[in-house]
Write a protein that holds these residues in place. Sequence first.
Motif, PDB file in Angstrom:
ATOM      1  N   VAL A  15      64.406 -45.044 -13.568  1.00 47.20           N
ATOM      2  CA  VAL A  15      64.965 -45.055 -14.923  1.00 47.20           C
ATOM      3  C   VAL A  15      63.863 -45.344 -15.932  1.00 47.20           C
ATOM      4  O   VAL A  15      63.104 -46.306 -15.780  1.00 47.20           O
ATOM      5  CB  VAL A  15      66.078 -46.114 -15.055  1.00 47.20           C
ATOM      6  N   ASN A  54      66.585 -37.365  -9.228  1.00 44.85           N
ATOM      7  CA  ASN A  54      67.490 -38.445  -9.638  1.00 44.85           C
ATOM      8  C   ASN A  54      66.800 -39.386 -10.626  1.00 44.85           C
ATOM      9  O   ASN A  54      66.622 -40.579 -10.377  1.00 44.85           O
ATOM     10  CB  ASN A  54      67.999 -39.230  -8.432  1.00 44.85           C
ATOM     11  N   GLN A  69      66.703 -40.870 -14.568  1.00 38.45           N
ATOM     12  CA  GLN A  69      67.468 -41.071 -15.800  1.00 38.45           C
ATOM     13  C   GLN A  69      66.538 -41.416 -16.945  1.00 38.45           C
ATOM     14  O   GLN A  69      65.648 -42.258 -16.807  1.00 38.45           O
ATOM     15  CB  GLN A  69      68.503 -42.183 -15.629  1.00 38.45           C
ATOM     16  N   TRP A  91      68.426 -36.425 -16.042  1.00 42.09           N
ATOM     17  CA  TRP A  91      69.404 -36.443 -17.130  1.00 42.09           C
ATOM     18  C   TRP A  91      69.156 -37.639 -18.038  1.00 42.09           C
ATOM     19  O   TRP A  91      68.363 -38.519 -17.732  1.00 42.09           O
ATOM     20  CB  TRP A  91      70.820 -36.509 -16.550  1.00 42.09           C
ATOM     21  N   GLY A  92      69.863 -37.644 -19.183  1.00 39.16           N
ATOM     22  CA  GLY A  92      69.770 -38.783 -20.087  1.00 39.16           C
ATOM     23  C   GLY A  92      69.611 -38.353 -21.518  1.00 39.16           C
ATOM     24  O   GLY A  92      70.075 -37.279 -21.929  1.00 39.16           O
TER      25      GLY A  92
END
Length: 378
Positions: free
Chosen positions: A270, A299, A301, A340-341
């Motif tokens: 992240v 994966n 973010q 994503w994000g």
Amino acid sequence: MASINTAFKALCLSLLFVTVSSSPATEPKVFDVQSYGAKGDVTADDANAFTNAWRDACAWKGRSKVYVPKGAFYLGGVTFAGPCNCQTYFVIDGVLLAPTNNDDIKKETWVNFAYINYLTISGSGTIDGQGKESWPFNNCNKNDNCPRLAVSMGFDFVNNSRIEGITSLNSKAGHFNFYFVDNFTIAGVNITAPGDSPNTDGIKVGFSSNINISNTHIGTGDDCIAILSGNTNLFIYNVTCGPGHGISVGSLGKNKDEKNVEGLTVRNTVFTGTSDGIRIKTSESSATEIAISNFLYENIQMIDVQSPINIDQQYCPYPQCKKKGDSHVQIQNVTLNNIWGSSMNKEANRVFWLREEDENTKFFHALTKQRRARNKIT
């Protein structure tokens, strides 16, 4: 090298067998730095006590542990060198304080480990680089004669080892440097410096292989993780990054002696409030022809990231850098999956495909739309 490692393992196992056979205690022999005269009063330099404890622990013919108890220990520049006789632990439960004046360290690295196999650094303690007074001098984007500030902790030719649990705070320059390291694990480490502290990279890796970084938080004023020349097989997962400049590969191509970077996996990570997320940077008019290949980002973010994906093959960080031509660094087989994000810019990234030679090799060039707003990006 393989025969040396095999002999080393055999020696440690035989010593461990003797210890178990002769005594119920199987714990490593403890070398407490306070037993060697470390004051822990923040006024005296405890470097000699630390190095003497390390000397005896390293020479011990069995598993050994250098122990730093709770308290605040002031250290000038110090090097812990091997090779050691067997597996060595370095447990830090206290706070290590660097000199506030960088000149008092007298080394490129404040705390350095070199030429060691089977080292484990752990504990609940903190290494505090006390970098605030030095940061104003870290102005290399404007000053060609800027001083070389000390890295907080470095590992050179350290293999089959790990660091876990400790905190690195307010480094003068980078927090952790790894060079010519093989089979090293960084887990559960906390790395912290203000977002405006210049060139305080969290983890910097060069000419190394089989590096695992996991369950670690990194918030700095530069790259959370910087992957430089000559690295193979890096695995990064469950990492949080922010503030900082993301996880960066490069910059590459500036120097003639650089080597390929092959095999990078970044998963379950992240980025929060960083200037960049996924970042690859190569120099214009490269001095060498090398390749970046076999990268997987999966994966990932992004939370309020300025440039979530920034692949820049015209990297030129300083105003005095003269743009001359295209990069000769090839970027091959990069996979981006489930990213994503949110971006702080209307357009997250823009990708330009330069050419494609076959289905397995793609050379591409991607630049973010927005300009770099600050000279601090390095």
